[in-house]
Scaffold this motif. Structure first.
Motif, PDB file in Angstrom:
ATOM      1  N   SER A  83     -12.040  31.368 -51.330  1.00  0.00           N
ATOM      2  CA  SER A  83     -12.515  30.815 -50.060  1.00  0.00           C
ATOM      3  C   SER A  83     -11.688  29.649 -49.535  1.00  0.00           C
ATOM      4  CB  SER A  83     -13.976  30.362 -50.196  1.00  0.00           C
ATOM      5  OG  SER A  83     -14.107  29.366 -51.197  1.00  0.00           O
ATOM      6  N   VAL A  84     -10.906  29.033 -50.394  1.00  0.00           N
ATOM      7  CA  VAL A  84     -10.125  27.854 -49.996  1.00  0.00           C
ATOM      8  C   VAL A  84      -8.634  28.209 -49.970  1.00  0.00           C
ATOM      9  CG1 VAL A  84      -9.600  25.432 -50.513  1.00  0.00           C
ATOM     10  CG2 VAL A  84     -11.851  26.387 -51.120  1.00  0.00           C
ATOM     11  N   PRO A  85      -8.016  28.248 -48.798  1.00  0.00           N
ATOM     12  CA  PRO A  85      -6.592  28.620 -48.729  1.00  0.00           C
ATOM     13  C   PRO A  85      -5.701  27.779 -49.636  1.00  0.00           C
ATOM     14  CG  PRO A  85      -7.549  28.696 -46.554  1.00  0.00           C
ATOM     15  CD  PRO A  85      -8.612  28.118 -47.451  1.00  0.00           C
ATOM     16  N   ALA A  86      -5.945  26.463 -49.710  1.00  0.00           N
ATOM     17  CA  ALA A  86      -5.122  25.614 -50.578  1.00  0.00           C
ATOM     18  C   ALA A  86      -5.228  26.069 -52.021  1.00  0.00           C
ATOM     19  CB  ALA A  86      -5.543  24.147 -50.447  1.00  0.00           C
ATOM     20  N   GLY A  87      -6.412  26.538 -52.414  1.00  0.00           N
ATOM     21  CA  GLY A  87      -6.609  27.064 -53.761  1.00  0.00           C
ATOM     22  C   GLY A  87      -5.884  28.381 -53.953  1.00  0.00           C
ATOM     23  N   GLN A  88      -5.854  29.174 -52.896  1.00  0.00           N
ATOM     24  CA  GLN A  88      -5.121  30.449 -52.927  1.00  0.00           C
ATOM     25  C   GLN A  88      -3.623  30.190 -53.108  1.00  0.00           C
ATOM     26  OE1 GLN A  88      -6.002  32.892 -49.481  1.00  0.00           O
ATOM     27  NE2 GLN A  88      -4.052  33.945 -49.620  1.00  0.00           N
ATOM     28  N   TYR A  89      -3.095  29.214 -52.361  1.00  0.00           N
ATOM     29  CA  TYR A  89      -1.670  28.872 -52.488  1.00  0.00           C
ATOM     30  C   TYR A  89      -1.377  28.270 -53.867  1.00  0.00           C
ATOM     31  CZ  TYR A  89      -1.901  29.253 -47.365  1.00  0.00           C
ATOM     32  OH  TYR A  89      -2.110  29.689 -46.079  1.00  0.00           O
ATOM     33  N   ALA A  90      -2.331  27.484 -54.384  1.00  0.00           N
ATOM     34  CA  ALA A  90      -2.152  26.872 -55.700  1.00  0.00           C
ATOM     35  C   ALA A  90      -2.101  27.940 -56.788  1.00  0.00           C
ATOM     36  CB  ALA A  90      -3.288  25.889 -55.970  1.00  0.00           C
ATOM     37  N   LYS A  91      -3.006  28.918 -56.687  1.00  0.00           N
ATOM     38  CA  LYS A  91      -3.020  30.002 -57.675  1.00  0.00           C
ATOM     39  C   LYS A  91      -1.721  30.795 -57.609  1.00  0.00           C
ATOM     40  CE  LYS A  91      -5.604  34.073 -59.196  1.00  0.00           C
ATOM     41  NZ  LYS A  91      -6.738  34.997 -58.938  1.00  0.00           N
ATOM     42  N   GLN A  92      -1.253  31.103 -56.402  1.00  0.00           N
ATOM     43  CA  GLN A  92       0.013  31.823 -56.243  1.00  0.00           C
ATOM     44  C   GLN A  92       1.161  31.040 -56.881  1.00  0.00           C
ATOM     45  OE1 GLN A  92       0.354  32.296 -52.016  1.00  0.00           O
ATOM     46  NE2 GLN A  92      -0.983  34.085 -51.931  1.00  0.00           N
ATOM     47  N   THR A  93       1.158  29.733 -56.670  1.00  0.00           N
ATOM     48  CA  THR A  93       2.214  28.879 -57.228  1.00  0.00           C
ATOM     49  C   THR A  93       2.214  28.933 -58.749  1.00  0.00           C
ATOM     50  OG1 THR A  93       2.145  27.381 -55.328  1.00  0.00           O
ATOM     51  CG2 THR A  93       3.068  26.495 -57.370  1.00  0.00           C
TER      52      THR A  93
END
Length: 263
Positions: free
Chosen positions: A150-160
């Motif tokens: 639900s949190v885009p920043a979390g999505q980008y963090a997981k991808q990183t």
């Protein structure tokens, strides 16, 4: 008997006429002295910049009042999908915005990719642990990121973390947060050793230190699209604010808070 019916008929007519006058009068007051209220659902990372823009917009447009609903982009998108009365949606991720386009709730012509951001590693200012790069995350006992679903920043963090081959190793150390501001709070208060947040949020905190910026190829592009919801009651006023967000004055405010101009 006829007189009685006549009296009742006349009374009903007077009541209906009075109601009509009251309705017309209320409508006239709304048009002459009232304000049009707009609701803008926006990613919480935009809060500071949008509050500044609201002040300058309302000074120039006294008849329009802007109300914000800040939160995680995924949660906001779901609210709109379920019928929440919203005029504009300002997302921190393209996929959440595109979902509303697919659902015919936003027309592509009524949306634009407006600003960009960076993902950064932050630690508490008084941290005793030595961090110098993203690779040093392995030294942390607890790392906070936004809930990826639900949190885009979390999505980008997981991808990183996945692209650095660190996610599986560190999964049991992750502390998930409802939005990027909560991640920042966890770091500021020392409840976690480090966090991955937007650069714009980190720059506005005196309690954290930016250690590193995640390289752009480690995650999807961080782009913030904004658009008008279809079938608006106040389409004219919504378009006014939508256009104002794209003005040079607004872009300067976004840049002041660390957002990237995509032009």
């Amino acid at each position: 008997m006829k007189k009685t019916y006549l009296m009742i008929f006349l009374m009903m007519m007077l009541v209906m006429a009075g109601a009509g006058c009251s309705s017309d009068e209320t409508e006239m007051k709304a048009q002459v002295g009232g304000k049009v209220e707009l609701t803008v659902s926006a990613a919480v990372s935009l809060q500071d910049a949008l509050n500044d823009i609201k002040k300058s917009f309302e000074k120039e447009n006294a008849k329009v009042e802007v109300h914000y609903n800040f939160g995680a982009s995924g949660a906001l998108q779901q609210q709109i999908s379920q019928g929440a009365p919203v005029d504009l949606f300002f997302s921190a991720a393209e996929d959440k915005f595109d979902k509303l386009v697919e659902e015919d709730l936003i027309e592509e012509k009524n949306g634009i990719d407006l600003v960009g951001n960076d993902l950064v590693l932050v630690v508490p200012k008084d941290s005793k642990k030595e961090f110098g790069s993203l690779e040093d995350l392995t030294k942390a006992a607890k790392i906070s990121i936004g809930t990826p679903e639900s949190v885009p920043a979390g999505q980008y963090a997981k991808q990183t973390l996945e692209n650095m081959n660190l996610f599986k190793e560190m999964e049991d150390r992750l502390v998930y947060a409802k939005d990027v501001r909560q991640v920042l709070t966890y770091v500021e208060t020392g409840n976690v050793d480090a966090g991955l947040v937007y650069k714009t949020d980190a720059l506005n905190s005196s309690k954290v230190e930016i250690i590193a910026v995640a390289q752009a190829d480690l995650h999807d592009p961080i782009i913030y699209p904004v658009g008008m919801i279809n079938n608006l009651e106040h389409a004219k006023e919504a378009k006014l604010f939508y256009d104002y967000l794209q003005t040079e004055a607004s872009m300067k405010i976004f840049e002041k808070y660390g957002f990237k101009n995509l032009e």
